[in-house]
Design an enzyme around this catalytic site. Structure first.
Site, PDB file in Angstrom:
ATOM      1  N   GLY A 146      45.452 -17.641  -9.175  1.00  0.00           N
ATOM      2  CA  GLY A 146      44.200 -17.137  -8.629  1.00  0.00           C
ATOM      3  C   GLY A 146      43.436 -16.382  -9.704  1.00  0.00           C
ATOM      4  N   GLN A 183      37.566 -10.338 -13.118  1.00  0.00           N
ATOM      5  CA  GLN A 183      38.569 -10.416 -14.190  1.00  0.00           C
ATOM      6  C   GLN A 183      37.997 -11.072 -15.453  1.00  0.00           C
ATOM      7  OE1 GLN A 183      41.752 -12.136 -11.411  1.00  0.00           O
ATOM      8  NE2 GLN A 183      42.969 -10.853 -12.784  1.00  0.00           N
ATOM      9  N   LEU A 209      47.026 -11.244 -13.950  1.00  0.00           N
ATOM     10  CA  LEU A 209      46.587 -11.622 -15.295  1.00  0.00           C
ATOM     11  C   LEU A 209      45.943 -10.439 -16.024  1.00  0.00           C
ATOM     12  CD1 LEU A 209      45.065 -15.122 -14.470  1.00  0.00           C
ATOM     13  CD2 LEU A 209      47.251 -14.646 -15.603  1.00  0.00           C
ATOM     14  N   HIS A 244      45.614 -10.529  -2.665  1.00  0.00           N
ATOM     15  CA  HIS A 244      45.580  -9.993  -4.036  1.00  0.00           C
ATOM     16  C   HIS A 244      44.190 -10.186  -4.649  1.00  0.00           C
ATOM     17  CE1 HIS A 244      47.516  -9.633  -8.215  1.00  0.00           C
ATOM     18  NE2 HIS A 244      46.331 -10.132  -8.488  1.00  0.00           N
ATOM     19  N   GLU A 245      43.620 -11.379  -4.460  1.00  0.00           N
ATOM     20  CA  GLU A 245      42.312 -11.678  -5.052  1.00  0.00           C
ATOM     21  C   GLU A 245      41.187 -10.914  -4.357  1.00  0.00           C
ATOM     22  OE1 GLU A 245      42.503 -12.966  -7.771  1.00  0.00           O
ATOM     23  OE2 GLU A 245      44.438 -13.970  -7.603  1.00  0.00           O
ATOM     24  N   HIS A 257      40.833  -7.518  -5.627  1.00  0.00           N
ATOM     25  CA  HIS A 257      40.079  -7.426  -6.891  1.00  0.00           C
ATOM     26  C   HIS A 257      38.584  -7.231  -6.635  1.00  0.00           C
ATOM     27  CE1 HIS A 257      42.854  -8.083 -10.223  1.00  0.00           C
ATOM     28  NE2 HIS A 257      43.364  -9.169  -9.677  1.00  0.00           N
TER      29      HIS A 257
HETATM   30  O1  GNR Z   1      48.834 -15.835 -11.254  1.00  0.00           O
HETATM   31  C1  GNR Z   1      49.042 -14.952 -10.424  1.00  0.00           C
HETATM   32  N1  GNR Z   1      50.210 -14.967  -9.723  1.00  0.00           N
HETATM   33  C2  GNR Z   1      50.441 -14.150  -8.631  1.00  0.00           C
HETATM   34  C3  GNR Z   1      51.747 -14.043  -8.170  1.00  0.00           C
HETATM   35  C4  GNR Z   1      52.036 -13.257  -7.083  1.00  0.00           C
HETATM   36  C5  GNR Z   1      51.035 -12.602  -6.435  1.00  0.00           C
HETATM   37  C6  GNR Z   1      49.740 -12.672  -6.883  1.00  0.00           C
HETATM   38  C7  GNR Z   1      49.437 -13.445  -7.972  1.00  0.00           C
HETATM   39  S1  GNR Z   1      47.786 -13.572  -8.526  1.00  0.00           S
HETATM   40  C8  GNR Z   1      48.042 -13.875 -10.217  1.00  0.00           C
HETATM   41  C9  GNR Z   1      46.741 -14.138 -10.915  1.00  0.00           C
HETATM   42  C10 GNR Z   1      45.837 -12.939 -10.810  1.00  0.00           C
HETATM   43  O2  GNR Z   1      46.019 -11.911 -11.403  1.00  0.00           O
HETATM   44  N2  GNR Z   1      44.838 -13.012  -9.989  1.00  0.00           N
HETATM   45  O3  GNR Z   1      44.037 -11.945  -9.800  1.00  0.00           O
HETATM   46 NI    NI Z   2      45.197 -10.188 -10.262  1.00  0.00          NI
END
Ligand code: GNR
Ligand code: NI
Length: 171
Positions: A46, A51, A96, A137-138, A141
């Site tokens: 993601g 980012q 990331l 998670h995204e 952000h």
């Molecule tokens: O690549 C990513 N792997 C991931 C693994 C577990 C939970 C969330 C993620 S998101 C991350 C890429 C990222 O930082 N997206 O913002």
């Molecule tokens: Ni992330």
């Protein structure tokens, strides 16, 4: 297409609240293409626009991780979480923007998300498993929230300090 540089901790832009997308135009399509290429190159499952320094409510997601898996990108614009399950699940998360740090985070196991696709069309998606985790998670952000905000304060402060020191060394 282009691979864009990914911001990392403690870049203050990662704490901004991103702004809604109002126009679904050619520059947006270009940005989505560049985000996708950047995400696949990283590699990540993601990526949020902030980012790569773009303060807009835009995500790319693709859970296909292995080279041989068919790529199924999802473009997510102006997302809203409209329902979360009462059950929670732990998942070892990474980001990331916080390279080489992984920690377990508990989030709702399932979510329902409403968003617009790359043409502006409204979409509703119910997700579980890794997709539910990635979406949450995204979307965090877009609100300036990082996964380390969901772990203990001690661990969070330790990891932030490490990245602040590394940034100072690199000038
Ligand atoms: O690549 C990513 N792997 C991931 C693994 C577990 C939970 C969330 C993620 S998101 C991350 C890429 C990222 O930082 N997206 O913002
Ligand atoms: Ni992330």
């Amino acid at each position: 297409m282009a691979i864009l540089p990914i911001l990392s901790l403690p870049d203050p832009r990662l704490r901004l609240v991103s702004k809604p997308v109002m126009t679904f135009d050619v520059p947006l399509r270009r940005l989505l293409d560049d985000m996708l290429e950047t995400m696949y190159d990283a590699p990540g499952i993601g990526l949020a626009a902030i980012q790569v320094g773009v303060e807009q409510r835009i995500l790319t997601i693709d859970l296909a991780r292995k080279e041989e898996e068919e790529k199924k990108p999802i473009f997510v614009i102006n997302p809203e979480i409209i329902w979360v399950s009462p059950e929670m699940s732990p998942y070892e998360e990474g980001c990331l923007s916080i390279p080489d740090f992984y920690e377990e985070v508990e989030r709702p196991s399932r979510v329902k998300v409403r968003f617009q696709d790359e043409t502006g069309k409204p979409v509703e998606l119910e997700a579980d498993g890794l997709l539910a985790t990635a979406l949450q998670h995204e979307i965090d952000h877009l609100n300036g929230v990082l996964f380390i905000d969901h772990i203990s304060r001690l661990k969070r402060e330790r990891i932030i300090k490490k990245f602040v020191k590394a940034a100072k060394r690199e000038g």
